[in-house]
Write a protein that holds these residues in place. Structure first.
Motif, PDB file in Angstrom:
ATOM      1  N   LEU A 186      -1.467  11.622   7.555  1.00  0.00           N
ATOM      2  CA  LEU A 186      -1.365  10.246   8.024  1.00  0.00           C
ATOM      3  C   LEU A 186      -1.989  10.105   9.403  1.00  0.00           C
ATOM      4  N   GLY A 187      -1.896  11.130  10.196  1.00  0.00           N
ATOM      5  CA  GLY A 187      -2.481  11.190  11.526  1.00  0.00           C
ATOM      6  C   GLY A 187      -2.668  12.639  11.905  1.00  0.00           C
ATOM      7  N   LYS A 188      -3.144  12.897  13.109  1.00  0.00           N
ATOM      8  CA  LYS A 188      -3.434  14.264  13.534  1.00  0.00           C
ATOM      9  C   LYS A 188      -2.170  15.114  13.485  1.00  0.00           C
ATOM     10  N   GLY A 189      -2.202  16.158  12.650  1.00  0.00           N
ATOM     11  CA  GLY A 189      -1.080  17.063  12.538  1.00  0.00           C
ATOM     12  C   GLY A 189       0.134  16.507  11.831  1.00  0.00           C
ATOM     13  N   GLN A 190       0.015  15.328  11.240  1.00  0.00           N
ATOM     14  CA  GLN A 190       1.151  14.667  10.589  1.00  0.00           C
ATOM     15  C   GLN A 190       0.875  14.486   9.110  1.00  0.00           C
ATOM     16  N   LEU A 191       1.562  15.258   8.279  1.00  0.00           N
ATOM     17  CA  LEU A 191       1.404  15.112   6.842  1.00  0.00           C
ATOM     18  C   LEU A 191       1.920  13.750   6.393  1.00  0.00           C
ATOM     19  N   ALA A 192       1.182  13.114   5.493  1.00  0.00           N
ATOM     20  CA  ALA A 192       1.671  11.882   4.864  1.00  0.00           C
ATOM     21  C   ALA A 192       2.733  12.257   3.853  1.00  0.00           C
ATOM     22  N   LYS A 193       3.859  11.585   3.909  1.00  0.00           N
ATOM     23  CA  LYS A 193       4.934  11.864   2.959  1.00  0.00           C
ATOM     24  C   LYS A 193       4.711  11.167   1.629  1.00  0.00           C
ATOM     25  N   THR A 194       3.953  10.082   1.641  1.00  0.00           N
ATOM     26  CA  THR A 194       3.641   9.343   0.411  1.00  0.00           C
ATOM     27  C   THR A 194       2.261   8.734   0.530  1.00  0.00           C
ATOM     28  N   CYS A 195       1.681   8.426  -0.611  1.00  0.00           N
ATOM     29  CA  CYS A 195       0.431   7.656  -0.618  1.00  0.00           C
ATOM     30  C   CYS A 195       0.648   6.275  -0.014  1.00  0.00           C
ATOM     31  N   ALA A 196       1.821   5.698  -0.236  1.00  0.00           N
ATOM     32  CA  ALA A 196       2.106   4.362   0.274  1.00  0.00           C
ATOM     33  C   ALA A 196       1.976   4.296   1.791  1.00  0.00           C
TER      34      ALA A 196
END
Length: 313
Positions: free
Chosen positions: A266-276
């Protein structure tokens, strides 16, 4: 208010076949996870849902129609989004395997890679010290010696059996400048009629790099080949290049594609938890730029789709 054709179509590619379970605990693998993430992405504003299947036992890519059938009808019943089924599958699948579910489902839209190419993320294996499943390491490292095959004859076959025979239209995936010329060849042969939906792709090893200049080159070349009114342009930025390239492309009049198939973050070093979460982020950026978001029915009208009543699932 923008006309329907001026509104931005958000596509969401939910899981794909490239990333593996070790790379993100949030990657949807089971039919329930894929359905839940797809439905949430549609509720967040995605007009098109681009779908792959995975073996629910260990998350490896699957072409099994029985697996697709566990989540595609559920998504159809819960949303009015356009369902777009891959014909790419994975580099290890035969053409027959890749087409097995699309020919059964006869969807409104399918993806169509416009050429054979080296397609790899094998350098990513160097960053993994322990794999969750036995198949993953060989899958990722083995990409170094594989190609994705779509010959002119393969593409012609897909256009006939899905396009002409089933009324399915295509997300033409163009990973390189030559893919635009391949597409123009089939238009000149009378095998493809507009409006075209061109998904230009940046940042995949084996295809175009994520340089902003490449986006400009693709847009101007498509203008020369098809005329600005003859196609709809969309942008896919892989990995960390996702949001900045999508924002640039939208300012240039393009549509956008997000999803955990394309980027796990989702951002630098931040995994997206969902596609939404990715849909929500790009939607916020677009609306801050005073761009309007297309609904599924507006996307259908813009792309000349046959409608959800005419599918086979």
């Amino acid at each position: 208010m923008a006309s329907t054709s001026d509104k931005v179509i958000i596509s969401c590619a939910v899981t794909g076949s490239v990333h593996t379970p070790t790379m993100s605990e949030y990657l949807p693998l089971t039919p329930d996870e894929i359905a839940e993430q797809a439905i949430a992405a549609a509720e967040a504003g995605a007009a098109i849902l681009h779908l792959h299947a995975r073996d629910p036992r260990d998350g490896r890519p699957s072409s099994d129609p029985a697996v697709f059938d566990q989540f595609v009808p559920r998504i159809r019943d819960a949303t009015d989004a356009v369902i777009n089924i891959t014909t790419g599958g994975s580099t290890r699948m035969t053409l027959e395997e890749r087409l097995a579910y699309p020919l059964q489902a006869k969807p409104e839209m399918c993806s169509l890679n416009m050429g054979s190419m080296n397609f790899s993320i094998h350098p990513a294996a160097r960053r993994v010290s322990e794999w969750k499943y036995d198949w993953e390491q060989a899958h990722v490292e083995g990409m170094e010696d594989l190609i994705f095959r779509n010959t002119f004859r393969d593409i012609k076959h897909i256009l006939k059996v899905l396009g002409e025979d089933c009324g399915t239209r295509f997300e033409f995936e163009c990973y390189d400048l030559g893919h635009l010329y391949n597409l123009a060849h089939f238009v000149d042969e009378g095998l493809i009629q507009g409006p075209l939906f061109i998904q230009s792709i940046y940042g995949i090893l084996g295809g175009m790099g994520p340089d902003p200049e490449n986006l400009v080159t693709m847009r101007s070349t498509a203008d020369r080949l098809f005329g600005r009114d003859g196609y709809r342009f969309s942008i896919l930025g892989a990995g960390r290049h996702q949001m900045r390239l999508l924002t640039m492309g939208a300012v240039m009049g393009g549509n956008v594609r997000v999803g955990l198939e394309d980027s796990l973050y989702l951002g630098k070093g931040q995994l997206a938890k969902t596609c939404a979460e990715q849909v929500q982020k790009i939607r916020r950026i677009l609306e801050e730029l005073s761009l309007e978001i297309a609904t599924p029915d507006e996307a259908r009208a813009t792309l000349g789709l046959k409608g959800r009543h005419a599918v086979g699932f």
